[in-house]
Design a protein around this motif. Structure first.
Motif, PDB file in Angstrom:
ATOM      1  N   GLY A 118      90.599  12.004 -28.812  1.00  0.00           N
ATOM      2  CA  GLY A 118      92.043  12.064 -28.596  1.00  0.00           C
ATOM      3  C   GLY A 118      92.433  11.628 -27.194  1.00  0.00           C
ATOM      4  O   GLY A 118      93.440  10.947 -26.994  1.00  0.00           O
ATOM      5  N   VAL A 119      91.619  12.023 -26.222  1.00  0.00           N
ATOM      6  CA  VAL A 119      91.881  11.655 -24.831  1.00  0.00           C
ATOM      7  C   VAL A 119      91.743  10.144 -24.663  1.00  0.00           C
ATOM      8  O   VAL A 119      92.567   9.498 -24.007  1.00  0.00           O
ATOM      9  N   ILE A 120      90.725   9.574 -25.283  1.00  0.00           N
ATOM     10  CA  ILE A 120      90.511   8.122 -25.190  1.00  0.00           C
ATOM     11  C   ILE A 120      91.647   7.372 -25.863  1.00  0.00           C
ATOM     12  O   ILE A 120      92.141   6.366 -25.338  1.00  0.00           O
ATOM     13  N   ARG A 121      92.110   7.867 -27.016  1.00  0.00           N
ATOM     14  CA  ARG A 121      93.242   7.227 -27.688  1.00  0.00           C
ATOM     15  C   ARG A 121      94.490   7.271 -26.820  1.00  0.00           C
ATOM     16  O   ARG A 121      95.231   6.296 -26.719  1.00  0.00           O
ATOM     17  N   LYS A 122      94.737   8.430 -26.173  1.00  0.00           N
ATOM     18  CA  LYS A 122      95.907   8.551 -25.301  1.00  0.00           C
ATOM     19  C   LYS A 122      95.797   7.594 -24.118  1.00  0.00           C
ATOM     20  O   LYS A 122      96.773   6.944 -23.741  1.00  0.00           O
ATOM     21  N   MET A 123      94.612   7.490 -23.533  1.00  0.00           N
ATOM     22  CA  MET A 123      94.423   6.562 -22.408  1.00  0.00           C
ATOM     23  C   MET A 123      94.645   5.118 -22.850  1.00  0.00           C
ATOM     24  O   MET A 123      95.255   4.333 -22.118  1.00  0.00           O
ATOM     25  N   ALA A 124      94.163   4.769 -24.043  1.00  0.00           N
ATOM     26  CA  ALA A 124      94.360   3.408 -24.554  1.00  0.00           C
ATOM     27  C   ALA A 124      95.845   3.133 -24.790  1.00  0.00           C
ATOM     28  O   ALA A 124      96.341   2.046 -24.476  1.00  0.00           O
ATOM     29  N   LYS A 125      96.553   4.110 -25.324  1.00  0.00           N
ATOM     30  CA  LYS A 125      97.995   3.948 -25.563  1.00  0.00           C
ATOM     31  C   LYS A 125      98.743   3.825 -24.233  1.00  0.00           C
ATOM     32  O   LYS A 125      99.651   3.001 -24.098  1.00  0.00           O
ATOM     33  N   ASP A 126      98.367   4.642 -23.243  1.00  0.00           N
ATOM     34  CA  ASP A 126      98.987   4.562 -21.918  1.00  0.00           C
ATOM     35  C   ASP A 126      98.738   3.197 -21.282  1.00  0.00           C
ATOM     36  O   ASP A 126      99.635   2.611 -20.671  1.00  0.00           O
ATOM     37  N   LEU A 127      97.517   2.696 -21.410  1.00  0.00           N
ATOM     38  CA  LEU A 127      97.192   1.374 -20.866  1.00  0.00           C
ATOM     39  C   LEU A 127      98.038   0.297 -21.529  1.00  0.00           C
ATOM     40  O   LEU A 127      98.561  -0.603 -20.863  1.00  0.00           O
ATOM     41  N   MET A 137     100.995   0.648 -22.876  1.00  0.00           N
ATOM     42  CA  MET A 137     102.372   0.762 -22.388  1.00  0.00           C
ATOM     43  C   MET A 137     102.499   0.197 -20.972  1.00  0.00           C
ATOM     44  O   MET A 137     103.487  -0.462 -20.643  1.00  0.00           O
ATOM     45  N   LEU A 138     101.504   0.444 -20.126  1.00  0.00           N
ATOM     46  CA  LEU A 138     101.530  -0.110 -18.772  1.00  0.00           C
ATOM     47  C   LEU A 138     101.498  -1.633 -18.798  1.00  0.00           C
ATOM     48  O   LEU A 138     102.203  -2.283 -18.025  1.00  0.00           O
ATOM     49  N   GLN A 139     100.701  -2.195 -19.685  1.00  0.00           N
ATOM     50  CA  GLN A 139     100.630  -3.652 -19.796  1.00  0.00           C
ATOM     51  C   GLN A 139     101.958  -4.223 -20.268  1.00  0.00           C
ATOM     52  O   GLN A 139     102.422  -5.248 -19.751  1.00  0.00           O
ATOM     53  N   ILE A 140     102.585  -3.557 -21.229  1.00  0.00           N
ATOM     54  CA  ILE A 140     103.885  -4.016 -21.721  1.00  0.00           C
ATOM     55  C   ILE A 140     104.919  -3.964 -20.604  1.00  0.00           C
ATOM     56  O   ILE A 140     105.669  -4.915 -20.375  1.00  0.00           O
ATOM     57  N   ASN A 141     104.959  -2.836 -19.878  1.00  0.00           N
ATOM     58  CA  ASN A 141     105.925  -2.698 -18.786  1.00  0.00           C
ATOM     59  C   ASN A 141     105.645  -3.708 -17.671  1.00  0.00           C
ATOM     60  O   ASN A 141     106.577  -4.255 -17.078  1.00  0.00           O
ATOM     61  N   HIS A 142     104.382  -3.971 -17.399  1.00  0.00           N
ATOM     62  CA  HIS A 142     104.024  -4.968 -16.386  1.00  0.00           C
ATOM     63  C   HIS A 142     104.522  -6.348 -16.799  1.00  0.00           C
ATOM     64  O   HIS A 142     105.091  -7.091 -15.989  1.00  0.00           O
ATOM     65  N   ASN A 143     104.327  -6.691 -18.064  1.00  0.00           N
ATOM     66  CA  ASN A 143     104.787  -7.993 -18.553  1.00  0.00           C
ATOM     67  C   ASN A 143     106.299  -8.114 -18.475  1.00  0.00           C
ATOM     68  O   ASN A 143     106.825  -9.162 -18.091  1.00  0.00           O
ATOM     69  N   LYS A 144     107.015  -7.043 -18.830  1.00  0.00           N
ATOM     70  CA  LYS A 144     108.479  -7.066 -18.746  1.00  0.00           C
ATOM     71  C   LYS A 144     108.930  -7.245 -17.306  1.00  0.00           C
ATOM     72  O   LYS A 144     109.830  -8.037 -17.017  1.00  0.00           O
ATOM     73  N   LEU A 145     108.315  -6.503 -16.383  1.00  0.00           N
ATOM     74  CA  LEU A 145     108.688  -6.597 -14.976  1.00  0.00           C
ATOM     75  C   LEU A 145     108.355  -7.973 -14.411  1.00  0.00           C
ATOM     76  O   LEU A 145     109.152  -8.558 -13.677  1.00  0.00           O
ATOM     77  N   SER A 146     107.199  -8.501 -14.765  1.00  0.00           N
ATOM     78  CA  SER A 146     106.813  -9.836 -14.298  1.00  0.00           C
ATOM     79  C   SER A 146     107.808 -10.886 -14.779  1.00  0.00           C
ATOM     80  O   SER A 146     108.209 -11.771 -14.022  1.00  0.00           O
ATOM     81  N   HIS A 147     108.192 -10.788 -16.037  1.00  0.00           N
ATOM     82  CA  HIS A 147     109.167 -11.736 -16.583  1.00  0.00           C
ATOM     83  C   HIS A 147     110.504 -11.612 -15.857  1.00  0.00           C
ATOM     84  O   HIS A 147     111.126 -12.620 -15.493  1.00  0.00           O
ATOM     85  N   PHE A 148     110.947 -10.379 -15.611  1.00  0.00           N
ATOM     86  CA  PHE A 148     112.201 -10.136 -14.902  1.00  0.00           C
ATOM     87  C   PHE A 148     112.163 -10.763 -13.509  1.00  0.00           C
ATOM     88  O   PHE A 148     113.087 -11.462 -13.098  1.00  0.00           O
ATOM     89  N   VAL A 149     111.069 -10.531 -12.783  1.00  0.00           N
ATOM     90  CA  VAL A 149     110.956 -11.056 -11.424  1.00  0.00           C
ATOM     91  C   VAL A 149     110.906 -12.578 -11.445  1.00  0.00           C
ATOM     92  O   VAL A 149     111.591 -13.235 -10.658  1.00  0.00           O
ATOM     93  N   ARG A 150     110.107 -13.158 -12.352  1.00  0.00           N
ATOM     94  CA  ARG A 150     110.021 -14.621 -12.441  1.00  0.00           C
ATOM     95  C   ARG A 150     111.392 -15.225 -12.732  1.00  0.00           C
ATOM     96  O   ARG A 150     111.761 -16.238 -12.151  1.00  0.00           O
TER      97      ARG A 150
END
Length: 61
Positions: free
Chosen positions: A3-12, A14-27
């Motif tokens: 369960g902990v590994i699944r939560k970490m994978a889900k968090d990762l 979400m972080l990747q999605i948010n990073h991509n959104k922010l990168s696109h916004f900045v670009r």
């Protein structure tokens, strides 16, 4: 443990999605600012930098 590994994978994911959104916004905003800067001079970059600095300070960076 699984369960902990699944939560970490889900968090990762979400972080990747948010990073991509922010990168696109900045670009997008940097491209727009540079397009305007070519016609009006180099001073057009200051408001973007100030805006980004305020945004990043709100994020705790």
């Amino acid at each position: 443990m699984a369960g902990v590994i699944r939560k970490m994978a889900k968090d990762l994911e979400m972080l990747q999605i948010n990073h991509n959104k922010l990168s696109h916004f900045v670009r997008t905003h940097i491209k727009t600012d540079q397009d305007e800067g070519g016609n009006g001079g180099g001073d057009d970059q200051s408001p973007l930098s100030t805006h980004l600095q305020k945004s990043l300070s709100k994020l705790g960076r």
